[in-house]
Scaffold this active site. Structure first.
Site, mmCIF file in Angstrom:
data_model
loop_
_atom_site.group_PDB
_atom_site.id
_atom_site.type_symbol
_atom_site.label_atom_id
_atom_site.label_comp_id
_atom_site.label_asym_id
_atom_site.label_seq_id
_atom_site.Cartn_x
_atom_site.Cartn_y
_atom_site.Cartn_z
ATOM 1 N N HIS A 1 0.821 -1.229 0.000
ATOM 2 C CA HIS A 1 0.000 0.000 0.000
ATOM 3 C C HIS A 1 0.852 1.275 0.000
ATOM 4 C CE1 HIS A 1 -3.902 -2.018 0.378
ATOM 5 N NE2 HIS A 1 -3.195 -2.943 0.993
ATOM 6 N N GLY B 1 -4.196 -12.418 -4.447
ATOM 7 C CA GLY B 1 -3.195 -11.426 -4.051
ATOM 8 C C GLY B 1 -1.910 -11.520 -4.858
ATOM 9 N N LEU B 2 -1.959 -12.265 -5.976
ATOM 10 C CA LEU B 2 -0.755 -12.421 -6.806
ATOM 11 C C LEU B 2 -0.893 -11.618 -8.104
ATOM 12 C CD1 LEU B 2 -0.155 -16.242 -6.327
ATOM 13 C CD2 LEU B 2 0.914 -14.335 -5.118
ATOM 14 N N SER B 3 -1.886 -10.758 -8.099
ATOM 15 C CA SER B 3 -2.024 -9.793 -9.169
ATOM 16 C C SER B 3 -2.391 -10.376 -10.525
ATOM 17 C CB SER B 3 -0.725 -9.004 -9.275
ATOM 18 O OG SER B 3 -1.025 -7.759 -9.692
ATOM 19 N N GLU C 1 -7.340 -0.389 -15.149
ATOM 20 C CA GLU C 1 -7.833 -0.887 -13.849
ATOM 21 C C GLU C 1 -8.655 0.204 -13.151
ATOM 22 O OE1 GLU C 1 -6.453 -3.990 -12.246
ATOM 23 O OE2 GLU C 1 -7.558 -3.677 -10.370
ATOM 24 N N ASP D 1 1.825 -3.444 -9.336
ATOM 25 C CA ASP D 1 1.534 -4.750 -9.943
ATOM 26 C C ASP D 1 1.854 -4.765 -11.432
ATOM 27 O OD1 ASP D 1 0.607 -5.205 -7.450
ATOM 28 O OD2 ASP D 1 -1.516 -5.243 -7.981
HETATM 29 C C1 GLA Z 1 -2.946 -4.209 -4.951
HETATM 30 C C2 GLA Z 1 -2.754 -3.005 -5.875
HETATM 31 C C3 GLA Z 1 -1.310 -2.478 -5.816
HETATM 32 C C4 GLA Z 1 -0.845 -2.282 -4.379
HETATM 33 C C5 GLA Z 1 -1.161 -3.506 -3.533
HETATM 34 C C6 GLA Z 1 -0.868 -3.293 -2.072
HETATM 35 O O1 GLA Z 1 -2.230 -5.319 -5.411
HETATM 36 O O2 GLA Z 1 -3.076 -3.326 -7.198
HETATM 37 O O3 GLA Z 1 -1.220 -1.281 -6.553
HETATM 38 O O4 GLA Z 1 -1.391 -1.113 -3.823
HETATM 39 O O5 GLA Z 1 -2.526 -3.893 -3.635
HETATM 40 O O6 GLA Z 1 0.479 -3.113 -1.868
#
Ligand code: GLA
Length: 377
Positions: free
Chosen positions: A25, A113-115, A149, A161
Protein backbone atom coordinates in the site's frame (compact mmCIF):
# COMPACT_ATOMS: atom_id res chain seq x y z
CA UNK A 1 -16.74 -20.13 -30.02
CA UNK A 2 -16.32 -20.80 -33.68
CA UNK A 3 -12.85 -19.36 -34.08
CA UNK A 4 -11.45 -21.98 -31.70
CA UNK A 5 -11.67 -24.62 -34.44
CA UNK A 6 -8.33 -24.62 -36.25
CA UNK A 7 -7.08 -21.69 -34.18
CA UNK A 8 -3.47 -20.92 -35.15
CA UNK A 9 -2.11 -18.00 -33.14
CA UNK A 10 0.38 -15.54 -34.62
CA UNK A 11 1.82 -14.72 -31.22
CA UNK A 12 1.89 -16.15 -27.71
CA UNK A 13 2.50 -13.86 -24.75
CA UNK A 14 3.11 -14.97 -21.17
CA UNK A 15 2.20 -12.45 -18.49
CA UNK A 16 3.22 -13.27 -14.91
CA UNK A 17 1.72 -12.62 -11.49
CA UNK A 18 3.87 -11.09 -8.79
CA UNK A 19 4.78 -11.27 -5.15
CA UNK A 20 5.84 -8.28 -3.12
CA UNK A 21 8.57 -8.79 -0.53
CA UNK A 22 7.68 -5.60 1.27
CA UNK A 23 6.12 -2.19 0.64
CA UNK A 24 2.39 -2.87 0.80
CA UNK A 25 0.00 0.00 0.00
CA UNK A 26 2.98 2.31 -0.38
CA UNK A 27 2.70 2.56 -4.16
CA UNK A 28 -0.33 4.88 -4.31
CA UNK A 29 1.31 6.89 -1.52
CA UNK A 30 4.18 7.57 -3.94
CA UNK A 31 6.57 5.47 -1.86
CA UNK A 32 8.71 2.39 -2.46
CA UNK A 33 8.01 -1.28 -3.19
CA UNK A 34 10.08 -4.45 -3.62
CA UNK A 35 8.16 -6.87 -5.87
CA UNK A 36 9.11 -9.49 -8.42
CA UNK A 37 7.23 -11.48 -11.02
CA UNK A 38 6.71 -15.21 -10.39
CA UNK A 39 6.51 -18.25 -12.66
CA UNK A 40 2.69 -18.47 -12.51
CA UNK A 41 1.26 -16.63 -15.47
CA UNK A 42 -1.57 -15.88 -17.86
CA UNK A 43 -0.97 -16.92 -21.47
CA UNK A 44 -2.47 -15.02 -24.39
CA UNK A 45 -2.65 -16.48 -27.91
CA UNK A 46 -3.66 -14.03 -30.61
CA UNK A 47 -4.11 -13.70 -34.33
CA UNK A 48 -5.52 -11.02 -36.61
CA UNK A 49 -8.88 -12.22 -37.93
CA UNK A 50 -9.20 -9.98 -40.99
CA UNK A 51 -12.21 -8.03 -39.69
CA UNK A 52 -12.06 -4.28 -39.26
CA UNK A 53 -13.45 -4.17 -35.73
CA UNK A 54 -14.83 -7.53 -34.63
CA UNK A 55 -12.85 -9.30 -31.91
CA UNK A 56 -13.42 -12.65 -30.21
CA UNK A 57 -12.00 -13.40 -26.81
CA UNK A 58 -12.16 -16.79 -25.16
CA UNK A 59 -10.94 -17.38 -21.65
CA UNK A 60 -10.58 -20.96 -20.51
CA UNK A 61 -12.77 -21.30 -17.43
CA UNK A 62 -15.00 -18.38 -18.42
CA UNK A 63 -17.39 -17.92 -21.32
CA UNK A 64 -16.05 -16.23 -24.39
CA UNK A 65 -17.33 -12.94 -25.71
CA UNK A 66 -17.22 -10.91 -28.89
CA UNK A 67 -16.81 -7.18 -29.09
CA UNK A 68 -16.79 -4.38 -31.59
CA UNK A 69 -13.80 -2.05 -31.38
CA UNK A 70 -16.05 0.90 -32.21
CA UNK A 71 -18.44 0.22 -29.33
CA UNK A 72 -16.31 -0.26 -26.25
CA UNK A 73 -17.98 0.37 -22.91
CA UNK A 74 -17.98 -1.08 -19.39
CA UNK A 75 -19.47 -4.58 -19.20
CA UNK A 76 -21.59 -6.06 -16.42
CA UNK A 77 -19.47 -9.20 -16.65
CA UNK A 78 -16.55 -8.34 -14.42
CA UNK A 79 -13.68 -10.13 -16.14
CA UNK A 80 -14.57 -8.71 -19.55
CA UNK A 81 -13.65 -5.27 -18.19
CA UNK A 82 -9.97 -6.21 -18.07
CA UNK A 83 -10.07 -6.69 -21.83
CA UNK A 84 -12.37 -3.75 -22.56
CA UNK A 85 -10.45 -1.40 -20.26
CA UNK A 86 -7.18 -2.15 -22.04
CA UNK A 87 -8.74 -1.71 -25.49
CA UNK A 88 -10.27 1.58 -24.36
CA UNK A 89 -6.91 2.89 -23.14
CA UNK A 90 -5.07 1.69 -26.25
CA UNK A 91 -7.64 3.42 -28.49
CA UNK A 92 -6.53 6.74 -26.94
CA UNK A 93 -2.92 6.08 -27.96
CA UNK A 94 -3.22 4.34 -31.32
CA UNK A 95 -5.73 3.72 -34.11
CA UNK A 96 -3.88 0.67 -35.42
CA UNK A 97 -5.79 -2.11 -33.64
CA UNK A 98 -8.08 -4.19 -35.90
CA UNK A 99 -10.13 -7.35 -35.43
CA UNK A 100 -8.40 -10.18 -33.55
CA UNK A 101 -9.11 -13.55 -31.99
CA UNK A 102 -7.61 -14.30 -28.60
CA UNK A 103 -7.53 -17.15 -26.11
CA UNK A 104 -6.57 -16.66 -22.48
CA UNK A 105 -5.30 -19.43 -20.21
CA UNK A 106 -4.07 -19.08 -16.65
CA UNK A 107 -2.17 -21.00 -14.00
CA UNK A 108 -2.28 -17.98 -11.72
CA UNK A 109 -4.83 -18.46 -8.95
CA UNK A 110 -7.38 -15.61 -9.32
CA UNK A 111 -8.12 -13.30 -6.41
CA UNK A 112 -5.17 -14.64 -4.46
CA UNK A 113 -3.20 -11.43 -4.05
CA UNK A 114 -0.76 -12.42 -6.81
CA UNK A 115 -2.02 -9.79 -9.17
CA UNK A 116 -3.90 -11.74 -11.78
CA UNK A 117 -5.56 -8.42 -12.70
CA UNK A 118 -2.33 -6.73 -13.73
CA UNK A 119 -1.21 -9.90 -15.53
CA UNK A 120 -4.42 -9.78 -17.58
CA UNK A 121 -4.15 -6.11 -18.44
CA UNK A 122 -0.44 -6.05 -19.18
CA UNK A 123 -0.47 -9.34 -21.09
CA UNK A 124 -3.21 -8.19 -23.43
CA UNK A 125 -1.67 -4.75 -23.93
CA UNK A 126 1.72 -6.34 -24.63
CA UNK A 127 0.17 -8.80 -27.08
CA UNK A 128 -1.76 -6.14 -29.01
CA UNK A 129 1.35 -3.98 -29.12
CA UNK A 130 3.25 -6.85 -30.78
CA UNK A 131 0.44 -8.00 -33.07
CA UNK A 132 -0.42 -4.57 -34.47
CA UNK A 133 2.98 -2.97 -34.11
CA UNK A 134 1.64 -0.13 -31.98
CA UNK A 135 5.08 1.17 -30.98
CA UNK A 136 4.25 1.35 -27.26
CA UNK A 137 7.13 1.17 -24.78
CA UNK A 138 7.04 -1.15 -21.77
CA UNK A 139 6.35 1.82 -19.51
CA UNK A 140 3.45 2.86 -21.79
CA UNK A 141 2.04 -0.64 -21.32
CA UNK A 142 2.45 -0.45 -17.54
CA UNK A 143 0.73 2.93 -17.32
CA UNK A 144 -2.13 2.24 -19.69
CA UNK A 145 -2.84 -1.02 -17.86
CA UNK A 146 -3.01 0.82 -14.54
CA UNK A 147 -5.44 3.35 -16.07
CA UNK A 148 -7.57 0.46 -17.40
CA UNK A 149 -7.83 -0.89 -13.85
CA UNK A 150 -8.90 2.54 -12.57
CA UNK A 151 -11.48 3.26 -15.21
CA UNK A 152 -12.99 -0.12 -16.13
CA UNK A 153 -12.33 -2.35 -13.13
CA UNK A 154 -12.80 0.36 -10.52
CA UNK A 155 -9.83 -0.21 -8.20
CA UNK A 156 -7.76 2.95 -7.74
CA UNK A 157 -4.59 0.85 -7.62
CA UNK A 158 -1.00 2.05 -7.54
CA UNK A 159 1.56 1.11 -10.16
CA UNK A 160 3.35 -1.78 -8.45
CA UNK A 161 1.53 -4.75 -9.94
CA UNK A 162 1.66 -3.65 -13.55
CA UNK A 163 5.28 -2.56 -13.16
CA UNK A 164 6.32 -5.88 -11.62
CA UNK A 165 4.44 -7.92 -14.19
CA UNK A 166 6.16 -6.20 -17.13
CA UNK A 167 9.57 -5.10 -15.82
CA UNK A 168 10.79 -7.99 -13.64
CA UNK A 169 14.01 -9.87 -14.24
CA UNK A 170 14.62 -13.52 -13.36
CA UNK A 171 16.45 -13.99 -10.03
CA UNK A 172 15.94 -10.34 -9.01
CA UNK A 173 13.54 -8.14 -7.10
CA UNK A 174 12.72 -4.61 -8.23
CA UNK A 175 13.35 -1.71 -5.88
CA UNK A 176 10.89 0.78 -7.36
CA UNK A 177 10.34 4.42 -6.48
CA UNK A 178 6.64 4.81 -7.28
CA UNK A 179 6.95 8.58 -7.62
CA UNK A 180 9.78 8.91 -10.12
CA UNK A 181 9.45 5.33 -11.47
CA UNK A 182 13.21 4.98 -11.10
CA UNK A 183 14.07 1.38 -10.33
CA UNK A 184 16.88 -1.03 -9.65
CA UNK A 185 16.95 -4.79 -10.16
CA UNK A 186 18.50 -6.37 -7.06
CA UNK A 187 19.76 -9.95 -7.42
CA UNK A 188 18.55 -12.29 -4.71
CA UNK A 189 19.74 -15.69 -3.63
CA UNK A 190 17.81 -17.16 -0.75
CA UNK A 191 19.35 -20.64 -0.79
CA UNK A 192 18.87 -22.84 1.34
CA UNK A 193 15.47 -21.24 1.84
CA UNK A 194 12.43 -21.29 -0.43
CA UNK A 195 9.55 -18.90 -0.98
CA UNK A 196 6.35 -20.74 -0.23
CA UNK A 197 2.92 -19.26 -0.81
CA UNK A 198 0.02 -20.42 1.33
CA UNK A 199 -3.24 -19.52 -0.37
CA UNK A 200 -6.00 -18.82 2.17
CA UNK A 201 -8.45 -19.34 -0.70
CA UNK A 202 -10.49 -16.47 0.65
CA UNK A 203 -10.85 -13.22 -1.17
CA UNK A 204 -13.20 -11.13 0.93
CA UNK A 205 -15.30 -8.96 -1.32
CA UNK A 206 -14.42 -5.95 0.78
CA UNK A 207 -11.15 -5.87 -1.08
CA UNK A 208 -11.96 -3.35 -3.80
CA UNK A 209 -14.13 -0.91 -1.78
CA UNK A 210 -11.86 -1.02 1.28
CA UNK A 211 -8.82 -0.54 -0.93
CA UNK A 212 -10.25 2.71 -2.25
CA UNK A 213 -11.18 3.73 1.30
CA UNK A 214 -7.57 3.20 2.47
CA UNK A 215 -6.41 5.45 -0.32
CA UNK A 216 -8.84 8.17 0.76
CA UNK A 217 -7.78 7.85 4.40
CA UNK A 218 -4.15 8.37 3.39
CA UNK A 219 -5.14 11.39 1.30
CA UNK A 220 -6.98 12.82 4.30
CA UNK A 221 -3.82 12.38 6.35
CA UNK A 222 -1.83 14.28 3.72
CA UNK A 223 -4.31 17.17 3.52
CA UNK A 224 -4.31 17.53 7.33
CA UNK A 225 -0.53 17.35 7.69
CA UNK A 226 -0.05 19.79 4.81
CA UNK A 227 -1.42 22.60 6.99
CA UNK A 228 1.79 22.64 9.04
CA UNK A 229 3.97 21.18 6.31
CA UNK A 230 3.05 22.75 2.96
CA UNK A 231 5.96 20.99 1.26
CA UNK A 232 4.24 17.60 1.73
CA UNK A 233 2.47 16.27 -1.35
CA UNK A 234 2.04 12.59 -0.41
CA UNK A 235 2.69 10.31 2.57
CA UNK A 236 6.08 9.62 1.06
CA UNK A 237 7.13 13.11 2.18
CA UNK A 238 5.82 12.72 5.73
CA UNK A 239 8.39 12.01 8.45
CA UNK A 240 7.67 10.38 11.79
CA UNK A 241 8.23 13.78 13.47
CA UNK A 242 5.63 15.49 11.27
CA UNK A 243 3.13 12.75 12.00
CA UNK A 244 3.64 12.93 15.77
CA UNK A 245 3.37 16.71 15.66
CA UNK A 246 0.08 16.51 13.77
CA UNK A 247 -1.32 13.60 15.76
CA UNK A 248 -4.00 15.55 17.62
CA UNK A 249 -5.49 16.75 14.36
CA UNK A 250 -5.88 13.24 12.97
CA UNK A 251 -8.41 10.59 13.89
CA UNK A 252 -6.86 7.48 15.42
CA UNK A 253 -7.69 5.57 12.26
CA UNK A 254 -6.00 8.04 9.91
CA UNK A 255 -3.02 8.31 12.25
CA UNK A 256 -2.62 4.52 12.19
CA UNK A 257 -2.84 4.38 8.40
CA UNK A 258 -0.17 7.07 8.04
CA UNK A 259 1.99 5.48 10.70
CA UNK A 260 1.95 2.17 8.87
CA UNK A 261 2.91 3.76 5.55
CA UNK A 262 5.88 5.64 7.06
CA UNK A 263 7.21 2.43 8.65
CA UNK A 264 6.48 0.34 5.59
CA UNK A 265 8.48 2.68 3.33
CA UNK A 266 11.44 2.36 5.72
CA UNK A 267 11.07 -1.41 5.74
CA UNK A 268 11.49 -1.51 1.95
CA UNK A 269 15.05 -0.19 2.31
CA UNK A 270 15.79 -2.42 5.30
CA UNK A 271 14.68 -5.52 3.40
CA UNK A 272 16.51 -4.46 0.22
CA UNK A 273 19.74 -4.05 2.26
CA UNK A 274 19.24 -7.34 4.09
CA UNK A 275 18.62 -9.17 0.80
CA UNK A 276 21.84 -7.73 -0.62
CA UNK A 277 23.70 -9.07 2.43
CA UNK A 278 21.87 -12.42 2.26
CA UNK A 279 20.67 -11.73 5.78
CA UNK A 280 17.45 -13.69 5.57
CA UNK A 281 16.88 -13.72 9.31
CA UNK A 282 16.50 -9.96 9.27
CA UNK A 283 14.26 -10.15 6.20
CA UNK A 284 12.07 -12.71 7.97
CA UNK A 285 11.67 -10.73 11.17
CA UNK A 286 10.78 -7.60 9.18
CA UNK A 287 8.09 -9.58 7.36
CA UNK A 288 6.50 -10.50 10.71
CA UNK A 289 6.60 -6.89 11.90
CA UNK A 290 5.09 -5.74 8.61
CA UNK A 291 2.24 -8.21 8.96
CA UNK A 292 1.44 -6.81 12.42
CA UNK A 293 1.08 -3.40 10.78
CA UNK A 294 -1.00 -4.80 7.92
CA UNK A 295 -3.32 -6.39 10.43
CA UNK A 296 -3.53 -3.88 13.29
CA UNK A 297 -2.74 -0.46 11.79
CA UNK A 298 -3.74 -0.65 8.15
CA UNK A 299 -6.44 -3.27 8.86
CA UNK A 300 -6.32 -5.03 5.52
CA UNK A 301 -5.75 -8.54 6.84
CA UNK A 302 -8.38 -11.11 7.84
CA UNK A 303 -8.60 -13.98 10.37
CA UNK A 304 -7.46 -16.53 7.77
CA UNK A 305 -4.25 -14.68 6.86
CA UNK A 306 -3.51 -13.82 10.52
CA UNK A 307 -3.92 -17.47 11.48
CA UNK A 308 -1.47 -18.70 8.82
CA UNK A 309 1.13 -16.08 9.71
CA UNK A 310 0.82 -16.74 13.45
CA UNK A 311 1.08 -20.49 12.94
CA UNK A 312 4.54 -20.18 11.41
CA UNK A 313 5.89 -18.17 14.36
CA UNK A 314 6.17 -21.46 16.26
CA UNK A 315 8.28 -23.02 13.48
CA UNK A 316 12.00 -22.33 13.67
CA UNK A 317 12.44 -23.35 10.03
CA UNK A 318 10.25 -20.44 8.89
CA UNK A 319 12.18 -17.18 8.99
CA UNK A 320 9.23 -14.92 8.36
CA UNK A 321 5.77 -14.63 6.84
CA UNK A 322 3.20 -12.05 5.93
CA UNK A 323 0.13 -11.56 3.78
CA UNK A 324 1.12 -10.26 0.35
CA UNK A 325 -0.91 -8.04 -1.99
CA UNK A 326 -3.94 -5.79 -1.56
CA UNK A 327 -5.30 -7.73 1.40
CA UNK A 328 -8.40 -9.31 2.92
CA UNK A 329 -7.15 -12.79 2.07
CA UNK A 330 -5.13 -14.08 -0.82
CA UNK A 331 -1.74 -15.60 -0.08
CA UNK A 332 0.82 -15.42 2.69
CA UNK A 333 4.47 -15.35 1.67
CA UNK A 334 6.73 -17.61 3.77
CA UNK A 335 10.52 -17.96 3.86
CA UNK A 336 11.02 -21.64 4.63
CA UNK A 337 14.08 -23.86 4.95
CA UNK A 338 14.24 -26.14 1.90
CA UNK A 339 14.35 -29.32 4.01
CA UNK A 340 11.15 -28.37 5.82
CA UNK A 341 8.84 -27.25 3.04
CA UNK A 342 6.77 -30.43 3.23
CA UNK A 343 6.51 -30.14 7.02
CA UNK A 344 5.21 -26.59 6.77
CA UNK A 345 2.67 -27.52 4.14
CA UNK A 346 1.45 -30.60 6.02
CA UNK A 347 1.11 -28.81 9.37
CA UNK A 348 -0.48 -25.68 7.94
CA UNK A 349 -2.91 -27.68 5.79
CA UNK A 350 -4.10 -29.69 8.78
CA UNK A 351 -4.42 -26.74 11.16
CA UNK A 352 -6.13 -24.56 8.55
CA UNK A 353 -8.64 -27.25 7.67
CA UNK A 354 -9.46 -27.74 11.36
CA UNK A 355 -9.89 -24.05 12.00
CA UNK A 356 -11.66 -22.86 8.84
CA UNK A 357 -12.64 -26.07 7.07
CA UNK A 358 -10.86 -24.85 3.94
CA UNK A 359 -8.36 -26.88 1.90
CA UNK A 360 -5.19 -24.85 1.86
CA UNK A 361 -3.26 -24.51 -1.39
CA UNK A 362 0.53 -24.26 -1.17
CA UNK A 363 3.13 -23.66 -3.87
CA UNK A 364 6.66 -22.49 -4.34
CA UNK A 365 7.49 -19.32 -6.27
CA UNK A 366 10.74 -18.00 -7.68
CA UNK A 367 11.68 -14.50 -8.79
CA UNK A 368 10.99 -14.62 -12.54
CA UNK A 369 11.12 -12.48 -15.65
CA UNK A 370 8.37 -10.09 -16.78
CA UNK A 371 5.89 -10.31 -19.67
CA UNK A 372 7.43 -11.88 -22.75
CA UNK A 373 6.74 -13.57 -26.06
CA UNK A 374 6.85 -17.37 -26.16
CA UNK A 375 7.85 -19.49 -29.12
CA UNK A 376 5.07 -20.60 -31.42
CA UNK A 377 4.83 -24.35 -31.43
C1 GLA B 1 -2.95 -4.21 -4.95
C2 GLA B 1 -2.75 -3.00 -5.88
C3 GLA B 1 -1.31 -2.48 -5.82
C4 GLA B 1 -0.85 -2.28 -4.38
C5 GLA B 1 -1.16 -3.51 -3.53
C6 GLA B 1 -0.87 -3.29 -2.07
O1 GLA B 1 -2.23 -5.32 -5.41
O2 GLA B 1 -3.08 -3.33 -7.20
O3 GLA B 1 -1.22 -1.28 -6.55
O4 GLA B 1 -1.39 -1.11 -3.82
O5 GLA B 1 -2.53 -3.89 -3.63
O6 GLA B 1 0.48 -3.11 -1.87
Amino acid sequence: MQFLENFKPEIIIASPGRINFIGEHTDYNMGYVLPTAIGNKITFKLRKNGFESRCNVYSIGYKGFSLNLNEISVSETEWENYVLGVLNEISKLSDKVRGFDCTIESDLPLGSGLSSSAAMECGLAYALNELFDLGLSKIDIVKLSQRAEHSYVGTQCGIMDQFASVMSREGHVILLDCQSLEYKHIPIDIHPYKLIMLNTKVSHNLASSEYNTRKQECELGVVTLQKKNPEVSSLRDVTREMLEEGKTELSERVYNRCSFIIDENNRVFEVAEALKENDLKTVGSILYTAHEGISKLYEVSCPESDFLVDLTKEMDFVLGARQTGGGFGGCTLNIVHETKVETLIAEATLAYKRKFNIDLEAFEVEPSGGTSAENLI
